[in-house]
Design a protein around this motif. Structure first.
Motif, short mmCIF file in Angstrom:
data_model
loop_
_atom_site.label_atom_id
_atom_site.label_comp_id
_atom_site.label_asym_id
_atom_site.label_seq_id
_atom_site.Cartn_x
_atom_site.Cartn_y
_atom_site.Cartn_z
N ASP A 35 0.83 -1.21 0.00
CA ASP A 35 0.00 0.00 0.00
C ASP A 35 0.86 1.26 0.00
OD1 ASP A 35 -2.25 -1.60 -0.01
OD2 ASP A 35 -2.74 -1.25 2.11
N GLN A 36 1.97 1.24 0.74
CA GLN A 36 2.87 2.39 0.77
C GLN A 36 3.53 2.61 -0.59
OE1 GLN A 36 5.45 1.38 4.03
NE2 GLN A 36 4.09 2.26 5.56
N MET A 37 3.87 1.51 -1.26
CA MET A 37 4.48 1.63 -2.58
C MET A 37 3.47 2.21 -3.58
SD MET A 37 6.69 -1.91 -2.71
CE MET A 37 7.10 -1.74 -4.43
N ILE A 38 2.25 1.74 -3.52
CA ILE A 38 1.21 2.26 -4.41
C ILE A 38 0.99 3.74 -4.14
CG2 ILE A 38 -1.26 2.17 -4.95
CD1 ILE A 38 -1.07 -0.89 -4.49
N GLN A 39 0.95 4.12 -2.86
CA GLN A 39 0.76 5.51 -2.50
C GLN A 39 1.90 6.37 -3.05
OE1 GLN A 39 -1.95 6.97 -0.78
NE2 GLN A 39 -0.96 8.75 -1.65
N GLY A 40 3.13 5.87 -2.95
CA GLY A 40 4.27 6.60 -3.48
C GLY A 40 4.18 6.78 -4.99
N GLN A 41 3.72 5.75 -5.67
CA GLN A 41 3.56 5.84 -7.12
C GLN A 41 2.47 6.85 -7.48
OE1 GLN A 41 2.87 1.77 -8.17
NE2 GLN A 41 5.03 1.26 -8.21
N LEU A 42 1.38 6.84 -6.74
CA LEU A 42 0.30 7.81 -6.99
C LEU A 42 0.78 9.23 -6.73
CD1 LEU A 42 -2.76 5.94 -5.44
CD2 LEU A 42 -2.39 6.45 -7.86
N ASN A 43 1.52 9.40 -5.65
CA ASN A 43 2.06 10.73 -5.33
C ASN A 43 2.96 11.23 -6.45
OD1 ASN A 43 0.73 10.70 -2.86
ND2 ASN A 43 2.57 10.18 -1.68
N ALA A 44 3.82 10.34 -6.92
CA ALA A 44 4.75 10.74 -7.98
C ALA A 44 4.06 11.02 -9.29
CB ALA A 44 5.82 9.65 -8.17
N GLN A 45 3.10 10.20 -9.64
CA GLN A 45 2.44 10.32 -10.93
C GLN A 45 1.39 11.43 -10.95
OE1 GLN A 45 3.30 8.54 -13.61
NE2 GLN A 45 1.82 9.57 -14.91
N PHE A 46 0.60 11.53 -9.89
CA PHE A 46 -0.56 12.42 -9.91
C PHE A 46 -0.52 13.49 -8.81
CE2 PHE A 46 -2.02 8.30 -11.57
CZ PHE A 46 -2.34 8.70 -12.85
N ASN A 47 0.56 13.53 -8.05
CA ASN A 47 0.68 14.46 -6.93
C ASN A 47 -0.50 14.31 -5.96
OD1 ASN A 47 2.04 16.32 -5.43
ND2 ASN A 47 1.05 18.08 -6.43
N MET A 48 -0.85 13.03 -5.70
CA MET A 48 -1.95 12.73 -4.77
C MET A 48 -1.37 12.55 -3.37
SD MET A 48 -4.24 10.08 -6.98
CE MET A 48 -5.54 9.99 -5.75
N LYS A 49 -2.14 12.90 -2.37
CA LYS A 49 -1.67 12.76 -0.98
C LYS A 49 -2.13 11.47 -0.33
CE LYS A 49 0.39 16.65 -1.03
NZ LYS A 49 1.74 16.61 -1.46
N LYS A 50 -3.34 11.01 -0.64
CA LYS A 50 -3.86 9.81 0.01
C LYS A 50 -4.88 9.16 -0.90
CE LYS A 50 -4.57 8.66 4.73
NZ LYS A 50 -4.96 9.07 6.03
N PHE A 51 -4.87 7.83 -0.94
CA PHE A 51 -5.89 7.14 -1.73
C PHE A 51 -6.82 6.37 -0.86
CE2 PHE A 51 -2.74 3.86 -1.27
CZ PHE A 51 -3.41 2.66 -1.36
#
Length: 102
Positions: free
Chosen positions: A86-102
């Motif tokens: 989950d942390q890896m997915i969150q990091g990928q989302l942050n990097a790709q879409f500048n998202m803070k939390k999913f």
């Protein structure tokens, strides 16, 4: 939004009927830290469909001779892997879409 599978709405009597496990055995697995039912204000245990599935897995492993401490260790390792994933997915989302939390 949580899945219907994770809502704690099933009583121990229904869990007993669904799994074939006695209420005493279900409470034992709770005391060993393998299952975590919610409690109502009056102390009634409430389980989810996910809990029922987990209880069936636990019962199958016990039939194979696996001890409860080994099952608990395995469950903890699975939870750690899920947390890392989950942390890896969150990091990928942050990097790709500048998202803070999913």
């Amino acid at each position: 939004m949580s899945s219907y599978r994770d809502k704690k709405v099933i009583t121990i009597g229904v869990v007993n009927e669904l799994t074939g496990l006695s209420a005493r055995m279900i409470r034992y697995y709770e005391s060993r830290g393998l299952i975590f039912p919610e409690r109502t204000e009056r102390g009634t245990r409430k389980y989810s469909f996910s809990d029922v599935e987990l209880l069936m897995e636990i019962a199958n492993k016990r039939e194979e001779g696996i001890q409860t401490y080994e099952i608990k260790k395995e469950l903890l390792n699975e939870n750690k892997k899920k947390t890392v994933r989950d942390q890896m997915i969150q990091g990928q989302l942050n990097a790709q879409f500048n998202m803070k939390k999913f």
